[in-house]
Every structure is written in C-alpha cells, then in structure tokens.
Design a protein around this motif. Structure first.
Motif, PDB file in Angstrom:
ATOM      1  N   TYR A  92     -34.050   8.207 -20.213  1.00  0.00           N
ATOM      2  CA  TYR A  92     -32.816   8.690 -19.588  1.00  0.00           C
ATOM      3  C   TYR A  92     -32.957  10.070 -18.931  1.00  0.00           C
ATOM      4  CZ  TYR A  92     -32.619  10.822 -24.248  1.00  0.00           C
ATOM      5  OH  TYR A  92     -32.930  11.501 -25.396  1.00  0.00           O
ATOM      6  N   ASP A  93     -34.052  10.787 -19.192  1.00  0.00           N
ATOM      7  CA  ASP A  93     -34.235  12.094 -18.521  1.00  0.00           C
ATOM      8  C   ASP A  93     -35.631  12.217 -17.906  1.00  0.00           C
ATOM      9  OD1 ASP A  93     -35.934  12.686 -20.645  1.00  0.00           O
ATOM     10  OD2 ASP A  93     -34.544  14.045 -21.648  1.00  0.00           O
ATOM     11  N   CYS A  94     -36.269  11.050 -17.625  1.00  0.00           N
ATOM     12  CA  CYS A  94     -37.687  11.088 -17.235  1.00  0.00           C
ATOM     13  C   CYS A  94     -37.919  11.777 -15.894  1.00  0.00           C
ATOM     14  CB  CYS A  94     -38.278   9.689 -17.241  1.00  0.00           C
ATOM     15  SG  CYS A  94     -37.415   8.598 -16.133  1.00  0.00           S
ATOM     16  N   ASP A  95     -36.884  11.913 -15.062  1.00  0.00           N
ATOM     17  CA  ASP A  95     -37.079  12.614 -13.789  1.00  0.00           C
ATOM     18  C   ASP A  95     -36.445  13.999 -13.787  1.00  0.00           C
ATOM     19  OD1 ASP A  95     -38.669  10.698 -12.254  1.00  0.00           O
ATOM     20  OD2 ASP A  95     -36.994   9.392 -12.719  1.00  0.00           O
ATOM     21  N   GLY A  96     -36.106  14.496 -14.951  1.00  0.00           N
ATOM     22  CA  GLY A  96     -35.626  15.863 -15.049  1.00  0.00           C
ATOM     23  C   GLY A  96     -34.567  16.049 -16.111  1.00  0.00           C
ATOM     24  N   CYS A  97     -34.718  17.126 -16.886  1.00  0.00           N
ATOM     25  CA  CYS A  97     -33.652  17.563 -17.785  1.00  0.00           C
ATOM     26  C   CYS A  97     -32.860  18.569 -16.968  1.00  0.00           C
ATOM     27  CB  CYS A  97     -34.238  18.227 -19.039  1.00  0.00           C
ATOM     28  SG  CYS A  97     -35.217  17.093 -20.017  1.00  0.00           S
ATOM     29  N   TYR A  98     -31.818  18.085 -16.328  1.00  0.00           N
ATOM     30  CA  TYR A  98     -31.058  18.915 -15.394  1.00  0.00           C
ATOM     31  C   TYR A  98     -30.153  19.891 -16.145  1.00  0.00           C
ATOM     32  CZ  TYR A  98     -32.486  16.681 -10.993  1.00  0.00           C
ATOM     33  OH  TYR A  98     -33.178  16.266  -9.887  1.00  0.00           O
ATOM     34  N   SER A  99     -29.384  20.665 -15.372  1.00  0.00           N
ATOM     35  CA  SER A  99     -28.659  21.814 -15.923  1.00  0.00           C
ATOM     36  C   SER A  99     -27.640  21.437 -16.990  1.00  0.00           C
ATOM     37  CB  SER A  99     -27.955  22.565 -14.809  1.00  0.00           C
ATOM     38  OG  SER A  99     -28.913  23.285 -14.088  1.00  0.00           O
ATOM     39  N   GLY A 100     -27.318  22.423 -17.829  1.00  0.00           N
ATOM     40  CA  GLY A 100     -26.344  22.237 -18.889  1.00  0.00           C
ATOM     41  C   GLY A 100     -26.127  23.537 -19.636  1.00  0.00           C
ATOM     42  N   PHE A 108     -26.543  23.428 -30.210  1.00  0.00           N
ATOM     43  CA  PHE A 108     -26.598  22.185 -29.423  1.00  0.00           C
ATOM     44  C   PHE A 108     -26.747  22.523 -27.946  1.00  0.00           C
ATOM     45  CE2 PHE A 108     -25.668  18.427 -31.994  1.00  0.00           C
ATOM     46  CZ  PHE A 108     -25.383  19.016 -33.213  1.00  0.00           C
ATOM     47  N   LEU A 109     -27.622  21.798 -27.271  1.00  0.00           N
ATOM     48  CA  LEU A 109     -27.737  21.898 -25.815  1.00  0.00           C
ATOM     49  C   LEU A 109     -27.182  20.613 -25.230  1.00  0.00           C
ATOM     50  CD1 LEU A 109     -31.419  23.209 -25.475  1.00  0.00           C
ATOM     51  CD2 LEU A 109     -29.296  24.538 -25.701  1.00  0.00           C
ATOM     52  N   MET A 110     -26.282  20.739 -24.274  1.00  0.00           N
ATOM     53  CA  MET A 110     -25.768  19.558 -23.579  1.00  0.00           C
ATOM     54  C   MET A 110     -26.294  19.628 -22.155  1.00  0.00           C
ATOM     55  SD  MET A 110     -21.882  18.219 -23.359  1.00  0.00           S
ATOM     56  CE  MET A 110     -21.525  16.490 -23.080  1.00  0.00           C
ATOM     57  N   TYR A 111     -26.960  18.591 -21.700  1.00  0.00           N
ATOM     58  CA  TYR A 111     -27.612  18.653 -20.391  1.00  0.00           C
ATOM     59  C   TYR A 111     -27.523  17.298 -19.704  1.00  0.00           C
ATOM     60  CZ  TYR A 111     -31.573  16.087 -22.407  1.00  0.00           C
ATOM     61  OH  TYR A 111     -32.348  15.117 -22.992  1.00  0.00           O
ATOM     62  N   THR A 112     -27.962  17.262 -18.453  1.00  0.00           N
ATOM     63  CA  THR A 112     -27.924  16.007 -17.696  1.00  0.00           C
ATOM     64  C   THR A 112     -29.315  15.390 -17.647  1.00  0.00           C
ATOM     65  OG1 THR A 112     -26.115  16.812 -16.341  1.00  0.00           O
ATOM     66  CG2 THR A 112     -27.406  14.995 -15.445  1.00  0.00           C
ATOM     67  N   GLY A 113     -29.385  14.133 -18.051  1.00  0.00           N
ATOM     68  CA  GLY A 113     -30.632  13.388 -17.910  1.00  0.00           C
ATOM     69  C   GLY A 113     -30.647  12.775 -16.518  1.00  0.00           C
ATOM     70  N   HIS A 114     -31.702  13.061 -15.769  1.00  0.00           N
ATOM     71  CA  HIS A 114     -31.793  12.543 -14.397  1.00  0.00           C
ATOM     72  C   HIS A 114     -32.879  11.471 -14.367  1.00  0.00           C
ATOM     73  CE1 HIS A 114     -31.238  12.971 -10.004  1.00  0.00           C
ATOM     74  NE2 HIS A 114     -32.510  12.629  -9.964  1.00  0.00           N
ATOM     75  N   GLN A 115     -32.517  10.310 -13.847  1.00  0.00           N
ATOM     76  CA  GLN A 115     -33.448   9.182 -13.834  1.00  0.00           C
ATOM     77  C   GLN A 115     -33.422   8.543 -12.453  1.00  0.00           C
ATOM     78  OE1 GLN A 115     -32.177   6.197 -16.598  1.00  0.00           O
ATOM     79  NE2 GLN A 115     -34.113   5.092 -16.569  1.00  0.00           N
ATOM     80  N   ASN A 116     -34.562   8.505 -11.787  1.00  0.00           N
ATOM     81  CA  ASN A 116     -34.608   7.872 -10.461  1.00  0.00           C
ATOM     82  C   ASN A 116     -34.626   6.362 -10.606  1.00  0.00           C
ATOM     83  OD1 ASN A 116     -34.629  10.289  -9.072  1.00  0.00           O
ATOM     84  ND2 ASN A 116     -36.871  10.440  -9.124  1.00  0.00           N
ATOM     85  N   LEU A 117     -33.846   5.672  -9.750  1.00  0.00           N
ATOM     86  CA  LEU A 117     -33.851   4.210  -9.702  1.00  0.00           C
ATOM     87  C   LEU A 117     -34.493   3.831  -8.365  1.00  0.00           C
ATOM     88  CD1 LEU A 117     -30.132   3.768 -10.851  1.00  0.00           C
ATOM     89  CD2 LEU A 117     -32.180   3.800 -12.300  1.00  0.00           C
ATOM     90  N   SER A 118     -34.728   2.539  -8.120  1.00  0.00           N
ATOM     91  CA  SER A 118     -35.479   2.192  -6.905  1.00  0.00           C
ATOM     92  C   SER A 118     -34.795   2.706  -5.637  1.00  0.00           C
ATOM     93  CB  SER A 118     -35.717   0.688  -6.844  1.00  0.00           C
ATOM     94  OG  SER A 118     -34.459   0.051  -6.905  1.00  0.00           O
ATOM     95  N   ASP A 119     -33.457   2.627  -5.560  1.00  0.00           N
ATOM     96  CA  ASP A 119     -32.814   3.071  -4.312  1.00  0.00           C
ATOM     97  C   ASP A 119     -31.768   4.157  -4.555  1.00  0.00           C
ATOM     98  OD1 ASP A 119     -31.214   1.480  -5.782  1.00  0.00           O
ATOM     99  OD2 ASP A 119     -30.459   0.279  -4.118  1.00  0.00           O
ATOM    100  N   SER A 120     -31.711   4.689  -5.748  1.00  0.00           N
ATOM    101  CA  SER A 120     -30.675   5.677  -6.052  1.00  0.00           C
ATOM    102  C   SER A 120     -31.118   6.473  -7.279  1.00  0.00           C
ATOM    103  CB  SER A 120     -29.380   4.903  -6.328  1.00  0.00           C
ATOM    104  OG  SER A 120     -28.375   5.776  -6.731  1.00  0.00           O
ATOM    105  N   TYR A 121     -30.178   7.067  -7.997  1.00  0.00           N
ATOM    106  CA  TYR A 121     -30.527   7.696  -9.264  1.00  0.00           C
ATOM    107  C   TYR A 121     -29.347   7.612 -10.220  1.00  0.00           C
ATOM    108  CZ  TYR A 121     -28.175  11.846  -7.231  1.00  0.00           C
ATOM    109  OH  TYR A 121     -27.279  12.703  -6.648  1.00  0.00           O
ATOM    110  N   LYS A 122     -29.660   7.853 -11.499  1.00  0.00           N
ATOM    111  CA  LYS A 122     -28.619   7.800 -12.511  1.00  0.00           C
ATOM    112  C   LYS A 122     -28.567   9.156 -13.207  1.00  0.00           C
ATOM    113  CE  LYS A 122     -27.115   5.325 -16.538  1.00  0.00           C
ATOM    114  NZ  LYS A 122     -27.230   4.231 -17.455  1.00  0.00           N
ATOM    115  N   GLU A 123     -27.349   9.657 -13.439  1.00  0.00           N
ATOM    116  CA  GLU A 123     -27.215  10.913 -14.177  1.00  0.00           C
ATOM    117  C   GLU A 123     -26.290  10.693 -15.370  1.00  0.00           C
ATOM    118  OE1 GLU A 123     -28.364  14.283 -11.009  1.00  0.00           O
ATOM    119  OE2 GLU A 123     -26.280  13.672 -10.851  1.00  0.00           O
TER     120      GLU A 123
END
Ligand code: FRU
Length: 443
Positions: free
Chosen positions: A77-85, A95-110
């Motif tokens: 769920y965060d393989c393409d970046g542990c984004y800001s938080g 506790f750290l709350m952050y955004t998991g950035h995951q690239n998909l074939s034509d888009s991405y999921k946060e």
C-alpha cells in the motif's frame, strides 16, 4: 549509494538531508523530551523518487541530530512512496499518520496509514493498514497528507483532496473507538475554481479563539510560481458547514516556500511552523547546485485574525558575535543581518554581493514599498510589497538560503540565491545595521 559530492552547497543551521532529495516537513511534534521533525526524502538521488520519511530530533530546536529513516516504502500500500503526514501522541506512543502511494497501471491509489513508536525513533506500521482505504465518493484518487489532532473529546484528521469537478478540497475525518476506525464527516472547505485543482498538505488549528486552515494549492491560476502556493484561510469551520466564501492569504511572499506544517509546542505553549525551503518544479531545476532544506522554525501568531510568522526567539542563541556594519563591509555567508530604519519614513537600500558566484541580493524601501531583487546563475527575480511602516528586518543567510522577516513576521520572503563565500555588503539610507555570525546547528 553516497551522492553527497554531487551537491555544491551545504547548509549550516537549516535542516537538510546528508544526501538525496528533501521536500515537505512531516510529523512535527514534541515527544518524550525531544522535538521531532520528519521530512519527505529520497535518499538515493537528488531528485524526487519513492518517498521515505527522513528524521531529525532536537532538544532545543537549534541543534539537530540525524536519526534513522522512520518510514520506508516497503509495503504493497505504500510501495511507491510514504507520502506526507503528521504525528500525534496517543497512550504514551507516537503515531505517524501518512499517505501510502501506490502506482497502478494507468493511475495511482492513495490511502491513509499509521505507524507507531514507543521511543520516537523506531517505528512499526500497524497490521491493519491502510486505516482509510478509499477517499469519500466525491473525491478523486488525489487523496493525501493527513494532519491529525485531538480536542477534548475526539481525534480528527484533515486530508487533502480534489473534487470530481477538479477543485481542491479538504476532507474531515473523525477517529472512532479504535485507531483503525475512521469516519468521514464532511468537507472543511472547497476551492473556488481559480484556487487550484488539488489542495495538498492541509493543516487546521486554533489560535486565541480563531480557527485557521492552511493548504498548499496545486494548479492555482493566480499563483506566481508554477501554479503552486501556500495559503491560509480564516473562518468558522464549525456547525457542520463547509466554508465557501473565504479569503486566501499568502503565507510567504518568496518563491521557495511550500507545504508548511505546524505543531503545538507544549513546552513553550506556542504553535511552530516549518516549511519546505523549495517549490515543486523549481527545486528540480537546481538539483546539481543545492540540496533541499526546511525553513527555519517560525512562531505562528494571531494578530486580529491575520497570521504572523515570526522567527523562533531561540534563533538568537545561534549568534556567536555581533558587529555594527559600516556602509561598505563584509560578512560570512552564514550570518544574520538585523536592520532598523531610523524612523518610519526612512528610505534605505542594502545590497549583498557574493564574490565567488557573482550573485547579488538587494532590499530597498522607498515610498512605502519594499522591493527584493536578486540575481544568480539560475535566477533574476524582483518581488515587492506595500508596507506602511518598517520597524525591523531580519535577514538569515545560510550558504544560498535567504529568509527575510519584516516586522516580526508580518511579511516574510523565503528565497534561494547563490550568496556563497565572503559577502560584500553596501548600505545606504537611514538604517542601522548589525550582523551576527551564526553557529552550526545541524549535525
Ligand atoms: C507536496 C506533496 C504532497 C505529497 C508529497 C510527496 O509537496 O506533493 O502532496 O504527499 O509531496 O512527496
């Protein structure tokens, strides 16, 4: 991989990584006797990449100790970046709350994730991440940068987003009985059309009874720099309403200031802000020259509903000597210059030139207008602001970083300019000028 030699300039008292790329400040907090600052980092190259969370800690907000990375992009769920938080203390844990950035074939999921630590140094991601898997229905997949806080009753998070009509918006969530249970509440604010397609890095806080929302809009039509800006809104965000009529106030008038975050300092009872000393798109153009840095800590003050961003008082402890500057003088490139006009109508001019780089930086005040102009191998910039009365200016210089505070943070200008080596100062007009050499802060 060690890439330090690629970079020409290092800083003395600004937080910057030993190697690699830095952008947003994250997870600002005080926990178990220390201040903690995390930041978006790509340790493998001096360019954006899969974000890690870099980490420094300090007992005094001046001397920073580098710690191990707090978060690494090592899960699906965060393989393409542990984004800001952001950070919060709960039950004696950080506790750290952050955004998991995951690239998909034509888009991405946060999606939104949590990690925790007993000692503030070693972090463990919770097993039921992501704790907020999908954005609300009226938000696109741009859904990131949770800022978490608690009031007397509840724990909340604001999360940056974009509406289906491509307008920036801020989503408000409330934590339920357990930390992995979050309920979407409503929008806190929605951008008018010209104010950006995505509102990144939201921050929400109260000072002296007024409530403020900070956002970093992306794609803002009126913003000078690549459509990016950092602004604050003041308003009544309560009563289950979404703020629509609002006024945007620019936080900083310089061109290297983005993604600020604040936190409450429980020791000195004040709100402190750090920002990325850089700008998306601009920092990429100067990769070989300068590594990323954070701004100096600034104290956020409320003056009749308008915010001031004043230099942290402790920064005075960095001073190692003091000299009154003559009309023609020299200083080191890690100095503070303090200027006091002799009376409120004094016109003045202060010019700094770098012998090594041939670059220059000038502040002039005339007809109640301040003008900053600077020139180096990458820039030729002029900025100005009407100011009725100038009582004090403080300019912090650190190997190519310039931070100017006017009237204790009424206006600030954060700019990079290659002022390197011994600097020549020329002063004219009715101005008293002192310079202080500043000691090293970062390890
Ligand atoms: C802002 C930003 C954030 C994101 C982070 C990724 O500069 O785009 O929205 O979380 O950078 O590094």
């Amino acid at each position: 991989m060690f890439i330090k030699d690629e970079v020409k300039y290092r800083y003395n008292y600004h937080i910057s990584p030993k190697q690699g790329w830095l952008n947003d400040p994250n997870g600002l907090c005080w926990f178990k006797g220390k201040y903690h600052v995390f930041f978006q980092s790509n340790p493998f190259a001096n360019q954006p990449g899969k974000s890690y969370w870099g980490h420094v800690s300090s007992e005094n907000l001046l001397d920073w100790q580098e710690e191990d990375f707090a978060l690494r992009p090592d899960q699906d769920y965060d393989c393409d970046g542990c984004y800001s938080g952001s950070a919060i203390e709960l039950n004696d844990k950080l506790f750290l709350m952050y955004t998991g950035h995951q690239n998909l074939s034509d888009s991405y999921k946060e999606s939104q994730c949590l990690a925790f630590s007993e000692d503030g140094i070693n972090f463990q991601k919770v097993s039921n991440n992501p704790v907020i898997e999908n954005p609300p229905e009226d938000n696109t997949n741009r859904f990131r940068d949770p800022k978490i806080w608690k009031n007397e009753k509840n724990i909340y998070a604001v999360i940056g987003g974009e509406s289906k009509e491509n307008r920036g918006q801020v989503n408000l969530y409330r934590m339920g009985e357990t930390f992995d249970n979050w309920q979407y509440q409503r929008k806190l604010a929605i951008a008018q059309k010209k104010d950006g397609i995505m509102w990144e890095c939201p921050d929400y806080f109260e000072i002296e009874g007024d409530t403020f929302l900070i956002v970093s809009p992306k794609g803002m039509q009126d913003a000078g720099i690549n459509g990016f800006a950092s602004v604050y809104l003041q308003g009544d965000f309560g009563f289950n309403q979404t703020l629509e009529g609002y006024e945007l106030n620019l936080i900083d008038l310089g061109q290297d200031f983005y993604a600020p975050q604040t936190f409450w300092d429980p020791i000195e009872k004040r709100r402190i802000m750090f920002a990325w000393f850089g700008m998306p798109g601009l920092q990429e153009q100067e990769l070989k020259k300068q590594v990323g840095a954070l701004t100096l800590p600034r104290v956020v003050k409320n003056k009749n509903g308008k915010l001031l961003f004043a230099p942290l008082p402790e920064l005075q402890q960095l001073r190692t000597d003091e000299k009154a500057l003559l009309p023609f003088d020299t200083i080191e490139d890690y100095s503070e210059i303090r200027m006091t006009p002799l009376n409120r109508h004094s016109n003045f001019l202060l010019r700094i030139t770098s012998k090594i780089e041939g670059s220059s930086y000038q502040i002039s005040y005339q007809d109640q207008k301040i003008e900053i102009s600077f020139f180096d191998s990458l820039r030729n910039v002029r900025q100005s602001q009407k100011i009725d009365k100038v009582s004090e200016l403080r300019l912090f210089l650190d190997s190519g970083l310039t931070e100017l505070f006017i009237n204790d943070g009424q206006h600030t200008f954060t700019n990079k300019c290659e002022l390197i080596g011994t600097l020549v100062i020329e002063i004219s007009g009715q101005l008293q000028v002192k310079a202080y050499t500043l000691r090293k802060g970062i390890q």
